[in-house]
Design a protein around this motif. Structure first.
Motif, PDB file in Angstrom:
ATOM      1  N   GLY A  73      32.377  40.098  25.339  1.00  0.00           N
ATOM      2  CA  GLY A  73      32.179  39.526  26.658  1.00  0.00           C
ATOM      3  C   GLY A  73      32.218  38.011  26.659  1.00  0.00           C
ATOM      4  N   MET A  74      32.842  37.416  25.650  1.00  0.00           N
ATOM      5  CA  MET A  74      32.945  35.961  25.564  1.00  0.00           C
ATOM      6  C   MET A  74      34.326  35.482  25.986  1.00  0.00           C
ATOM      7  SD  MET A  74      30.014  34.790  24.260  1.00  0.00           S
ATOM      8  CE  MET A  74      30.271  33.301  23.298  1.00  0.00           C
ATOM      9  N   GLY A  75      35.262  36.395  26.162  1.00  0.00           N
ATOM     10  CA  GLY A  75      36.660  36.049  26.301  1.00  0.00           C
ATOM     11  C   GLY A  75      37.003  35.143  27.455  1.00  0.00           C
ATOM     12  N   LEU A  76      36.626  35.533  28.684  1.00  0.00           N
ATOM     13  CA  LEU A  76      37.061  34.764  29.849  1.00  0.00           C
ATOM     14  C   LEU A  76      36.471  33.349  29.878  1.00  0.00           C
ATOM     15  CD1 LEU A  76      37.539  36.133  33.431  1.00  0.00           C
ATOM     16  CD2 LEU A  76      36.719  33.830  33.031  1.00  0.00           C
ATOM     17  N   PRO A  77      35.154  33.180  29.798  1.00  0.00           N
ATOM     18  CA  PRO A  77      34.635  31.803  29.837  1.00  0.00           C
ATOM     19  C   PRO A  77      34.985  31.004  28.589  1.00  0.00           C
ATOM     20  CG  PRO A  77      32.845  33.370  29.431  1.00  0.00           C
ATOM     21  CD  PRO A  77      34.053  34.185  29.749  1.00  0.00           C
ATOM     22  N   ASN A  78      34.923  31.617  27.432  1.00  0.00           N
ATOM     23  CA  ASN A  78      35.187  30.899  26.187  1.00  0.00           C
ATOM     24  C   ASN A  78      36.621  30.395  26.121  1.00  0.00           C
ATOM     25  OD1 ASN A  78      33.059  30.435  24.430  1.00  0.00           O
ATOM     26  ND2 ASN A  78      34.014  31.596  22.786  1.00  0.00           N
ATOM     27  N   SER A  79      37.575  31.303  26.338  1.00  0.00           N
ATOM     28  CA  SER A  79      38.980  30.925  26.236  1.00  0.00           C
ATOM     29  C   SER A  79      39.360  29.937  27.324  1.00  0.00           C
ATOM     30  CB  SER A  79      39.863  32.172  26.319  1.00  0.00           C
ATOM     31  OG  SER A  79      39.705  32.824  27.568  1.00  0.00           O
ATOM     32  N   SER A  80      38.868  30.151  28.530  1.00  0.00           N
ATOM     33  CA  SER A  80      39.227  29.278  29.651  1.00  0.00           C
ATOM     34  C   SER A  80      38.717  27.863  29.444  1.00  0.00           C
ATOM     35  CB  SER A  80      38.676  29.848  30.958  1.00  0.00           C
ATOM     36  OG  SER A  80      39.236  31.117  31.235  1.00  0.00           O
ATOM     37  N   LEU A  81      37.452  27.722  29.093  1.00  0.00           N
ATOM     38  CA  LEU A  81      36.877  26.379  28.941  1.00  0.00           C
ATOM     39  C   LEU A  81      37.344  25.678  27.673  1.00  0.00           C
ATOM     40  CD1 LEU A  81      33.253  26.871  30.293  1.00  0.00           C
ATOM     41  CD2 LEU A  81      35.332  26.203  31.502  1.00  0.00           C
ATOM     42  N   SER A  82      37.994  26.410  26.780  1.00  0.00           N
ATOM     43  CA  SER A  82      38.601  25.746  25.628  1.00  0.00           C
ATOM     44  C   SER A  82      39.853  24.974  26.032  1.00  0.00           C
ATOM     45  CB  SER A  82      38.969  26.774  24.546  1.00  0.00           C
ATOM     46  OG  SER A  82      40.122  27.515  24.904  1.00  0.00           O
ATOM     47  N   GLN A  83      40.353  25.269  27.257  1.00  0.00           N
ATOM     48  CA  GLN A  83      41.582  24.632  27.730  1.00  0.00           C
ATOM     49  C   GLN A  83      41.383  23.786  28.988  1.00  0.00           C
ATOM     50  OE1 GLN A  83      44.562  25.227  25.854  1.00  0.00           O
ATOM     51  NE2 GLN A  83      42.997  26.137  24.531  1.00  0.00           N
ATOM     52  N   CYS A  84      40.345  24.068  29.760  1.00  0.00           N
ATOM     53  CA  CYS A  84      40.158  23.386  31.039  1.00  0.00           C
ATOM     54  C   CYS A  84      38.667  23.127  31.287  1.00  0.00           C
ATOM     55  CB  CYS A  84      40.748  24.218  32.182  1.00  0.00           C
ATOM     56  SG  CYS A  84      39.840  25.759  32.509  1.00  0.00           S
ATOM     57  N   ARG A  85      38.383  22.334  32.323  1.00  0.00           N
ATOM     58  CA  ARG A  85      36.991  22.007  32.650  1.00  0.00           C
ATOM     59  C   ARG A  85      36.456  22.817  33.828  1.00  0.00           C
ATOM     60  NH1 ARG A  85      35.596  17.557  29.754  1.00  0.00           N
ATOM     61  NH2 ARG A  85      33.699  17.220  30.984  1.00  0.00           N
ATOM     62  N   ARG A  86      37.322  23.568  34.454  1.00  0.00           N
ATOM     63  CA  ARG A  86      36.874  24.413  35.575  1.00  0.00           C
ATOM     64  C   ARG A  86      37.728  25.680  35.605  1.00  0.00           C
ATOM     65  NH1 ARG A  86      34.283  23.678  40.772  1.00  0.00           N
ATOM     66  NH2 ARG A  86      35.013  25.198  42.305  1.00  0.00           N
ATOM     67  N   VAL A  87      37.054  26.821  35.706  1.00  0.00           N
ATOM     68  CA  VAL A  87      37.757  28.090  35.831  1.00  0.00           C
ATOM     69  C   VAL A  87      37.262  28.800  37.083  1.00  0.00           C
ATOM     70  CG1 VAL A  87      36.074  29.212  34.277  1.00  0.00           C
ATOM     71  CG2 VAL A  87      38.269  30.305  34.734  1.00  0.00           C
ATOM     72  N   GLU A  88      38.204  29.298  37.871  1.00  0.00           N
ATOM     73  CA  GLU A  88      37.888  30.045  39.092  1.00  0.00           C
ATOM     74  C   GLU A  88      38.473  31.452  38.976  1.00  0.00           C
ATOM     75  OE1 GLU A  88      39.402  27.872  42.412  1.00  0.00           O
ATOM     76  OE2 GLU A  88      38.238  26.054  41.976  1.00  0.00           O
ATOM     77  N   VAL A  89      37.742  32.421  39.506  1.00  0.00           N
ATOM     78  CA  VAL A  89      38.186  33.814  39.445  1.00  0.00           C
ATOM     79  C   VAL A  89      38.161  34.417  40.844  1.00  0.00           C
ATOM     80  CG1 VAL A  89      37.804  36.090  38.418  1.00  0.00           C
ATOM     81  CG2 VAL A  89      37.239  34.032  37.113  1.00  0.00           C
ATOM     82  N   VAL A  90      39.247  35.088  41.195  1.00  0.00           N
ATOM     83  CA  VAL A  90      39.339  35.832  42.465  1.00  0.00           C
ATOM     84  C   VAL A  90      39.696  37.271  42.120  1.00  0.00           C
ATOM     85  CG1 VAL A  90      40.490  36.049  44.693  1.00  0.00           C
ATOM     86  CG2 VAL A  90      40.133  33.776  43.695  1.00  0.00           C
ATOM     87  N   THR A  91      39.016  38.225  42.720  1.00  0.00           N
ATOM     88  CA  THR A  91      39.303  39.629  42.442  1.00  0.00           C
ATOM     89  C   THR A  91      39.230  40.430  43.739  1.00  0.00           C
ATOM     90  OG1 THR A  91      38.716  41.500  40.999  1.00  0.00           O
ATOM     91  CG2 THR A  91      36.892  40.195  41.886  1.00  0.00           C
ATOM     92  N   TRP A  92      40.026  41.485  43.837  1.00  0.00           N
ATOM     93  CA  TRP A  92      40.040  42.304  45.061  1.00  0.00           C
ATOM     94  C   TRP A  92      40.378  43.753  44.724  1.00  0.00           C
ATOM     95  CZ3 TRP A  92      43.734  39.189  43.217  1.00  0.00           C
ATOM     96  CH2 TRP A  92      45.041  39.661  43.116  1.00  0.00           C
ATOM     97  N   LYS A  93      39.608  44.666  45.320  1.00  0.00           N
ATOM     98  CA  LYS A  93      39.857  46.097  45.158  1.00  0.00           C
ATOM     99  C   LYS A  93      40.844  46.599  46.203  1.00  0.00           C
ATOM    100  CE  LYS A  93      35.508  47.325  42.875  1.00  0.00           C
ATOM    101  NZ  LYS A  93      36.112  47.909  41.668  1.00  0.00           N
ATOM    102  N   LYS A  94      40.918  45.870  47.315  1.00  0.00           N
ATOM    103  CA  LYS A  94      41.954  46.111  48.302  1.00  0.00           C
ATOM    104  C   LYS A  94      42.127  44.843  49.124  1.00  0.00           C
ATOM    105  CE  LYS A  94      38.812  48.304  51.671  1.00  0.00           C
ATOM    106  NZ  LYS A  94      38.592  49.520  52.480  1.00  0.00           N
ATOM    107  N   LYS A  95      43.296  44.680  49.706  1.00  0.00           N
ATOM    108  CA  LYS A  95      43.595  43.462  50.441  1.00  0.00           C
ATOM    109  C   LYS A  95      42.626  43.296  51.602  1.00  0.00           C
ATOM    110  CE  LYS A  95      48.497  43.112  49.256  1.00  0.00           C
ATOM    111  NZ  LYS A  95      49.884  43.024  49.758  1.00  0.00           N
ATOM    112  N   GLY A  96      42.189  42.077  51.791  1.00  0.00           N
ATOM    113  CA  GLY A  96      41.241  41.781  52.861  1.00  0.00           C
ATOM    114  C   GLY A  96      39.799  41.775  52.414  1.00  0.00           C
ATOM    115  N   GLU A  97      39.553  42.137  51.146  1.00  0.00           N
ATOM    116  CA  GLU A  97      38.202  42.135  50.603  1.00  0.00           C
ATOM    117  C   GLU A  97      38.206  41.402  49.260  1.00  0.00           C
ATOM    118  OE1 GLU A  97      36.529  46.039  50.425  1.00  0.00           O
ATOM    119  OE2 GLU A  97      36.841  46.432  52.575  1.00  0.00           O
ATOM    120  N   PHE A  98      38.107  40.084  49.340  1.00  0.00           N
ATOM    121  CA  PHE A  98      38.222  39.243  48.150  1.00  0.00           C
ATOM    122  C   PHE A  98      36.853  38.716  47.715  1.00  0.00           C
ATOM    123  CE2 PHE A  98      42.250  38.932  50.408  1.00  0.00           C
ATOM    124  CZ  PHE A  98      43.156  39.220  49.406  1.00  0.00           C
TER     125      PHE A  98
END
Length: 453
Positions: free
Chosen positions: A96-121
């Motif tokens: 469970g270290m993958g997303l924050p660890n890998s992202s912040l090794s390359q950038c100073r800000r990471v944003e995540v958007v996820t949706w189970k169906k369109k219109g509900e983000f």
């Protein structure tokens, strides 16, 4: 005295940026892992230049069509060590270290958007600068929205956005894309072969097979050597169950590929790439000279390959770290694998050596040309003689010069002569010289084994 917290979050967030990812491609591979685990069949990577406060920067966007996250899962995904699959051995991820660890090794800000169906983000973020100035001490509450600023094609999916990128591997976009294409094509070759599409900046990433057997950007021609070896290894902390480690070997076609120009062999990853590819759940996590025992690496070892494959349940015995970029040759696994791998490595090295000896006897000019090309920059200027000898169209051009080797009788009592003809370096071997008949010709026809004979 005020009781101190166990972790200083400001220092931790800075330190975790140096968590050991080898490159931008390695960090992106973590996110591709997440996408594949979520059942994605398409992963799109976009790299754009943007202006931030008058400074030109890169933004990296990773979009997939996999199963989306719930609000709780989104919070866990951005938390260090947060995962609904923590310590799972069934898939690519584990800690469970993958997303924050890998992202912040390359950038100073990471944003995540996820949706189970369109219109509900759902969206959330993690910002290094906000953590350092203490304006962000906890994860923000995910935002809900009916709209998304990005163009959405799939019914469900996830977007990861890297902003304020300050640690990308390359300064120039073209070099960065080329780097990511090759690395991800090799790391995820098995996923691509089974139908997962990975694209970068609109271009489909093709697989690269270091064994030179599968389809891809690589040459094809590798031939299996011997039977695939299987080892039943006890799973740590569960010795009633075992897991299979598979090892296979491949020989490269010496007779066909040895004729290639040296530069082409290098670019094709034939030479300077001896070793074993290490697969964890059919995803490459390391490549190198592993489990070879006392066998030292030689040039002949460029002409065969080894593949070692295991499942995540054997992570401990292979010394796998949370970044999934390397293994360690533990004493336990070395005791199992080294005897067979070292023995086979020595046998393959000897087979390649004999093939080259035979090839040099049959086609000595090919290797002489390559030696001349390799040392071209060190050769002194040669005399010119325009038009005496016609160039062979099959000769090889290196640094503006071509080489031709001919044999004929010369009037002068010299073993060979060198001259330049129309930008072609012509080496003429004198067939009338005593050294040609007694030594040179005899060595190539194997009438004698060495000069001492």
């Amino acid at each position: 005295m005020q009781q101190q917290t166990l972790v200083n979050f400001q220092n931790f967030i800075i330190a975790t940026r140096d968590s050991g990812y080898k490159s931008t491609a390695s960090a992106l591979a973590e996110l591709v892992d997440n996408s594949i685990e979520a059942g994605a069949t398409k992963v799109e990577i976009l790299i754009n230049k943007v202006q931030e406060q008058g400074v030109e920067q890169y933004e990296v966007l990773i979009i997939d069509n996999g199963k989306a996250m719930s609000e709780d899962e989104l919070n866990l995904a951005l938390q260090f060590g947060g995962s609904s699959r923590f310590n799972s051995r069934n898939q690519l991820g584990r800690y469970g270290m993958g997303l924050p660890n890998s992202s912040l090794s390359q950038c100073r800000r990471v944003e995540v958007v996820t949706w189970k169906k369109k219109g509900e983000f759902l969206s959330n973020y993690l910002d290094v600068d906000e953590v350092i100035d203490k304006s962000l001490t906890r994860l923000p509450k995910p935002k809900k929205s009916t709209n998304c600023v990005f163009s959405i094609q799939s019914k469900s999916g996830t977007i990861v956005l890297w902003k304020k990128c300050d640690r990308l591997s390359f300064k120039y976009l073209k070099s960065l894309i080329k780097h990511v294409q090759f690395e991800l094509g090799r790391v995820f070759r098995y996923s691509i072969w089974r139908g997962v599409e990975i694209r970068i900046c609109g271009e489909t990433i093709r697989p690269f097979d270091p064994l030179f057997i599968g389809e891809g950007v690589n040459l094809k021609g590798g031939l299996p050597y011997g039977e695939e070896l299987h080892y039943q290894v006890k799973i740590p902390n569960n010795e009633k169950k075992t897991s299979v480690v598979k090892v296979r070997f491949v020989e490269l076609p010496v007779q066909e590929w040895a004729k290639l120009p040296n530069e082409e062999k290098r670019k094709s990853q034939i030479t300077k790439c001896a070793g074993a590819t290490i697969l964890r759940a059919n995803r490459e996590i390391d490549y190198g000279w592993f489990f070879m025992g006392d066998k030292r690496k030689e040039n002949y070892d460029d002409w065969w390959r080894c593949e070692v494959s295991f499942e995540p349940e054997l992570d401990e015995v292979f010394g796998v770290t949370h970044t999934k970029q390397e293994i360690k040759e533990t004493e336990f696994m070395s005791s199992i694998l080294v005897p067979d791998i070292e023995q086979t490595a020595r046998a393959l090295n000897n087979r390649v050596r004999l093939k080259f000896i035979d090839l040099k006897r049959i086609q000595p000019q090919v290797f002489s040309k390559q030696q001349l090309e390799r040392n071209d920059m060190y050769l002194p200027p040669v005399k010119k003689n325009d038009g005496l000898v016609k160039k062979n169209n099959g000769s090889l051009k290196i640094k503006g010069l071509e080489y031709e080797i001919v044999t004929k009788e010369l009037k002068r009592d010299v073993f060979f002569d060198v001259e330049e003809v129309d930008n072609c370096i012509v080496l003429t071997v004198n067939t009338a010289h005593i050294f040609y008949e007694k030594i040179f010709k005899a060595l190539h026809s194997r009438r004698i084994n060495n000069i001492a004979d």
